[in-house]
Design a protein around this motif. Sequence first.
Motif, PDB file in Angstrom:
ATOM      1  N   GLY A 137     -22.691  14.672 -24.634  1.00 48.79           N
ATOM      2  CA  GLY A 137     -23.805  14.870 -25.549  1.00 48.79           C
ATOM      3  C   GLY A 137     -23.670  14.052 -26.813  1.00 48.79           C
ATOM      4  N   MET A 138     -24.489  14.393 -27.806  1.00 44.22           N
ATOM      5  CA  MET A 138     -24.487  13.642 -29.060  1.00 44.22           C
ATOM      6  C   MET A 138     -23.132  13.707 -29.749  1.00 44.22           C
ATOM      7  SD  MET A 138     -27.999  13.861 -31.220  1.00 44.22           S
ATOM      8  CE  MET A 138     -27.761  15.584 -31.602  1.00 44.22           C
ATOM      9  N   SER A 139     -22.748  12.588 -30.337  1.00 50.00           N
ATOM     10  CA  SER A 139     -21.518  12.558 -31.126  1.00 50.00           C
ATOM     11  C   SER A 139     -21.745  13.278 -32.456  1.00 50.00           C
ATOM     12  CB  SER A 139     -21.100  11.111 -31.392  1.00 50.00           C
ATOM     13  OG  SER A 139     -22.132  10.427 -32.103  1.00 50.00           O
ATOM     14  N   VAL A 140     -20.660  13.674 -33.068  1.00 48.14           N
ATOM     15  CA  VAL A 140     -20.752  14.353 -34.364  1.00 48.14           C
ATOM     16  C   VAL A 140     -20.075  13.547 -35.470  1.00 48.14           C
ATOM     17  CG1 VAL A 140     -20.904  16.635 -33.309  1.00 48.14           C
ATOM     18  CG2 VAL A 140     -18.657  15.714 -33.918  1.00 48.14           C
ATOM     19  N   VAL A 141     -19.234  12.589 -35.089  1.00 50.47           N
ATOM     20  CA  VAL A 141     -18.485  11.821 -36.078  1.00 50.47           C
ATOM     21  C   VAL A 141     -17.989  10.534 -35.427  1.00 50.47           C
ATOM     22  CG1 VAL A 141     -16.251  12.876 -35.506  1.00 50.47           C
ATOM     23  CG2 VAL A 141     -16.654  12.018 -37.839  1.00 50.47           C
ATOM     24  N   ASP A 142     -17.684   9.541 -36.240  1.00 55.89           N
ATOM     25  CA  ASP A 142     -17.049   8.317 -35.748  1.00 55.89           C
ATOM     26  C   ASP A 142     -15.539   8.433 -35.974  1.00 55.89           C
ATOM     27  OD1 ASP A 142     -19.526   7.354 -35.159  1.00 55.89           O
ATOM     28  OD2 ASP A 142     -19.662   6.028 -36.900  1.00 55.89           O
ATOM     29  N   VAL A 143     -14.763   8.031 -34.968  1.00 55.91           N
ATOM     30  CA  VAL A 143     -13.303   8.091 -35.077  1.00 55.91           C
ATOM     31  C   VAL A 143     -12.729   6.720 -34.758  1.00 55.91           C
ATOM     32  CG1 VAL A 143     -13.137  10.540 -34.526  1.00 55.91           C
ATOM     33  CG2 VAL A 143     -13.082   8.857 -32.676  1.00 55.91           C
ATOM     34  N   ALA A 144     -11.597   6.415 -35.359  1.00 54.58           N
ATOM     35  CA  ALA A 144     -10.907   5.152 -35.091  1.00 54.58           C
ATOM     36  C   ALA A 144     -10.170   5.282 -33.766  1.00 54.58           C
ATOM     37  CB  ALA A 144      -9.938   4.838 -36.221  1.00 54.58           C
ATOM     38  N   TYR A 145     -10.428   4.341 -32.869  1.00 58.45           N
ATOM     39  CA  TYR A 145      -9.823   4.418 -31.528  1.00 58.45           C
ATOM     40  C   TYR A 145      -9.406   3.024 -31.083  1.00 58.45           C
ATOM     41  CZ  TYR A 145      -9.429   5.122 -26.470  1.00 58.45           C
ATOM     42  OH  TYR A 145      -8.986   5.157 -25.166  1.00 58.45           O
ATOM     43  N   THR A 146      -8.232   2.954 -30.467  1.00 59.33           N
ATOM     44  CA  THR A 146      -7.731   1.686 -29.941  1.00 59.33           C
ATOM     45  C   THR A 146      -7.612   1.803 -28.434  1.00 59.33           C
ATOM     46  OG1 THR A 146      -6.428   1.347 -31.954  1.00 59.33           O
ATOM     47  CG2 THR A 146      -5.901  -0.045 -30.057  1.00 59.33           C
ATOM     48  N   PRO A 147      -8.535   1.233 -27.666  1.00 58.22           N
ATOM     49  CA  PRO A 147      -8.432   1.304 -26.199  1.00 58.22           C
ATOM     50  C   PRO A 147      -7.252   0.462 -25.721  1.00 58.22           C
ATOM     51  CG  PRO A 147     -10.196  -0.174 -26.839  1.00 58.22           C
ATOM     52  CD  PRO A 147      -9.714   0.474 -28.109  1.00 58.22           C
ATOM     53  N   PRO A 148      -6.616   0.844 -24.622  1.00 59.25           N
ATOM     54  CA  PRO A 148      -5.496   0.057 -24.102  1.00 59.25           C
ATOM     55  C   PRO A 148      -5.880  -1.407 -23.925  1.00 59.25           C
ATOM     56  CG  PRO A 148      -5.690   2.129 -22.916  1.00 59.25           C
ATOM     57  CD  PRO A 148      -6.906   2.024 -23.787  1.00 59.25           C
ATOM     58  N   GLY A 149      -5.109  -2.288 -24.531  1.00 54.41           N
ATOM     59  CA  GLY A 149      -5.382  -3.712 -24.421  1.00 54.41           C
ATOM     60  C   GLY A 149      -6.518  -4.197 -25.277  1.00 54.41           C
ATOM     61  N   GLY A 150      -7.098  -3.329 -26.111  1.00 48.83           N
ATOM     62  CA  GLY A 150      -8.240  -3.714 -26.926  1.00 48.83           C
ATOM     63  C   GLY A 150      -7.949  -3.621 -28.402  1.00 48.83           C
ATOM     64  N   ALA A 151      -8.979  -3.848 -29.204  1.00 51.43           N
ATOM     65  CA  ALA A 151      -8.846  -3.827 -30.658  1.00 51.43           C
ATOM     66  C   ALA A 151      -9.258  -2.463 -31.201  1.00 51.43           C
ATOM     67  CB  ALA A 151      -9.717  -4.926 -31.277  1.00 51.43           C
ATOM     68  N   ARG A 152      -8.696  -2.083 -32.312  1.00 58.41           N
ATOM     69  CA  ARG A 152      -9.034  -0.830 -32.967  1.00 58.41           C
ATOM     70  C   ARG A 152     -10.465  -0.902 -33.494  1.00 58.41           C
ATOM     71  NH1 ARG A 152      -5.959   3.350 -35.122  1.00 58.41           N
ATOM     72  NH2 ARG A 152      -6.819   4.443 -36.933  1.00 58.41           N
ATOM     73  N   ARG A 153     -11.222   0.172 -33.301  1.00 62.45           N
ATOM     74  CA  ARG A 153     -12.604   0.197 -33.750  1.00 62.45           C
ATOM     75  C   ARG A 153     -13.041   1.646 -33.952  1.00 62.45           C
ATOM     76  NH1 ARG A 153     -13.923  -2.982 -28.982  1.00 62.45           N
ATOM     77  NH2 ARG A 153     -11.677  -3.107 -29.053  1.00 62.45           N
ATOM     78  N   ASP A 154     -14.120   1.835 -34.704  1.00 63.23           N
ATOM     79  CA  ASP A 154     -14.688   3.165 -34.882  1.00 63.23           C
ATOM     80  C   ASP A 154     -15.721   3.401 -33.786  1.00 63.23           C
ATOM     81  OD1 ASP A 154     -13.184   3.730 -37.121  1.00 63.23           O
ATOM     82  OD2 ASP A 154     -14.697   2.975 -38.520  1.00 63.23           O
ATOM     83  N   VAL A 155     -15.600   4.525 -33.103  1.00 66.30           N
ATOM     84  CA  VAL A 155     -16.527   4.859 -32.028  1.00 66.30           C
ATOM     85  C   VAL A 155     -17.062   6.274 -32.242  1.00 66.30           C
ATOM     86  CG1 VAL A 155     -15.360   3.355 -30.372  1.00 66.30           C
ATOM     87  CG2 VAL A 155     -14.694   5.761 -30.525  1.00 66.30           C
ATOM     88  N   PRO A 156     -18.289   6.555 -31.794  1.00 67.33           N
ATOM     89  CA  PRO A 156     -18.846   7.903 -31.926  1.00 67.33           C
ATOM     90  C   PRO A 156     -18.183   8.849 -30.930  1.00 67.33           C
ATOM     91  CG  PRO A 156     -20.365   6.496 -30.727  1.00 67.33           C
ATOM     92  CD  PRO A 156     -19.250   5.607 -31.196  1.00 67.33           C
ATOM     93  N   ALA A 157     -17.899  10.060 -31.367  1.00 65.74           N
ATOM     94  CA  ALA A 157     -17.209  11.017 -30.502  1.00 65.74           C
ATOM     95  C   ALA A 157     -17.777  12.412 -30.685  1.00 65.74           C
ATOM     96  CB  ALA A 157     -15.709  11.022 -30.812  1.00 65.74           C
ATOM     97  N   CYS A 158     -17.709  13.210 -29.626  1.00 68.95           N
ATOM     98  CA  CYS A 158     -18.057  14.624 -29.728  1.00 68.95           C
ATOM     99  C   CYS A 158     -16.932  15.339 -30.482  1.00 68.95           C
ATOM    100  CB  CYS A 158     -18.246  15.227 -28.336  1.00 68.95           C
ATOM    101  SG  CYS A 158     -16.737  15.270 -27.335  1.00 68.95           S
ATOM    102  N   GLN A 159     -17.164  16.595 -30.827  1.00 67.67           N
ATOM    103  CA  GLN A 159     -16.194  17.314 -31.644  1.00 67.67           C
ATOM    104  C   GLN A 159     -14.830  17.414 -30.971  1.00 67.67           C
ATOM    105  OE1 GLN A 159     -16.881  18.486 -34.849  1.00 67.67           O
ATOM    106  NE2 GLN A 159     -14.649  18.688 -34.883  1.00 67.67           N
ATOM    107  N   LEU A 160     -14.809  17.755 -29.686  1.00 73.63           N
ATOM    108  CA  LEU A 160     -13.528  17.940 -28.996  1.00 73.63           C
ATOM    109  C   LEU A 160     -12.755  16.632 -28.887  1.00 73.63           C
ATOM    110  CD1 LEU A 160     -14.473  20.449 -26.143  1.00 73.63           C
ATOM    111  CD2 LEU A 160     -13.156  20.899 -28.223  1.00 73.63           C
ATOM    112  N   ASP A 161     -13.440  15.560 -28.521  1.00 75.15           N
ATOM    113  CA  ASP A 161     -12.742  14.276 -28.394  1.00 75.15           C
ATOM    114  C   ASP A 161     -12.302  13.753 -29.754  1.00 75.15           C
ATOM    115  OD1 ASP A 161     -12.600  13.894 -25.658  1.00 75.15           O
ATOM    116  OD2 ASP A 161     -14.618  13.087 -25.528  1.00 75.15           O
ATOM    117  N   ALA A 162     -13.089  14.007 -30.792  1.00 74.22           N
ATOM    118  CA  ALA A 162     -12.686  13.601 -32.133  1.00 74.22           C
ATOM    119  C   ALA A 162     -11.389  14.316 -32.528  1.00 74.22           C
ATOM    120  CB  ALA A 162     -13.787  13.919 -33.144  1.00 74.22           C
ATOM    121  N   GLU A 163     -11.310  15.586 -32.193  1.00 75.42           N
ATOM    122  CA  GLU A 163     -10.088  16.341 -32.509  1.00 75.42           C
ATOM    123  C   GLU A 163      -8.900  15.820 -31.703  1.00 75.42           C
ATOM    124  OE1 GLU A 163     -11.096  20.378 -31.722  1.00 75.42           O
ATOM    125  OE2 GLU A 163     -12.428  20.564 -33.487  1.00 75.42           O
ATOM    126  N   ARG A 164      -9.127  15.478 -30.444  1.00 72.65           N
ATOM    127  CA  ARG A 164      -8.042  14.950 -29.610  1.00 72.65           C
ATOM    128  C   ARG A 164      -7.520  13.633 -30.171  1.00 72.65           C
ATOM    129  NH1 ARG A 164     -11.779  16.453 -25.218  1.00 72.65           N
ATOM    130  NH2 ARG A 164     -11.021  18.342 -24.188  1.00 72.65           N
TER     131      ARG A 164
END
Length: 253
Positions: A137-164
């Motif tokens: 569903g809709m994201s609630v916040v943007d979080v900094a995330y670095t995908p494996p082999g990728g660059a760090r970036r801010d991505v939209p996340a739901c509450q649970l994934d943002a907490e993780r």
Amino acid sequence: MELVLLLVVLGGLVGVALVAGQTAKKRQAAKAEAELEPVKRLAEEDVTALGVELQDLDIDMAGRELGVGENADYQRALDAYESSKTAAARMTRPDDVRHVTEILEDGRYAMACVRARVDGQPLPTRRPPCFFDPRHGMSVVDVAYTPPGGARRDVPACQLDAERVTAGAEPDIRKVMVGSRRVPYWQGGRAYQPYAQGYFGGFGPMDWMFMGMLFSGGFDGLGEGIGALGEGLGDMFGSIGDGIGGMFDGFDF
């Protein structure tokens, strides 16, 4: 004698080129079908997920009196579900999935509006879906995330994934099959770009999704590039064959 030999050689070249052209066309058709099947299955799974969410909403709304606004948003969500089913069934190429996910995104926002109206809350600000799995569903916040082999970036996340992510844990990522491996959908290759574009394309530039290795497929992308080069050469010779064959149309050997 020399003319006969020349005609034999030319006939042989034409035959080889025509076979190459037919082989290239069959290879392209097989590749298109192979790319469509997993993307279509992904779309159908997302449509089913929306249907389950609508059932949950129906249970939550049971016994409540819905006003004009609630009913309008509810109908909009139901229409989105039906339209997405139809669009998924009619997919003939991976690019068609973009229309399906556009509809699903709109349906989920309509559902969020129903809940907000019933709870007496302001209509929610429309945000992109959760990057890790749009079905969240809709994201609630943007979080900094670095995908494996990728660059760090801010991505939209739901509450649970943002907490993780904030806690350093693995988010609940939507994965797809690539060969014998399950990988995040953004590493599934270019065929999955339209899937993401439908969900996120309405929220401004998507540079953050295409930086680094997102949708490149990593080393798979390199392999795809080499394969595409080979196919291009095959197509070129096939086209030459078609052209040579056309030159001899009307001649009786």
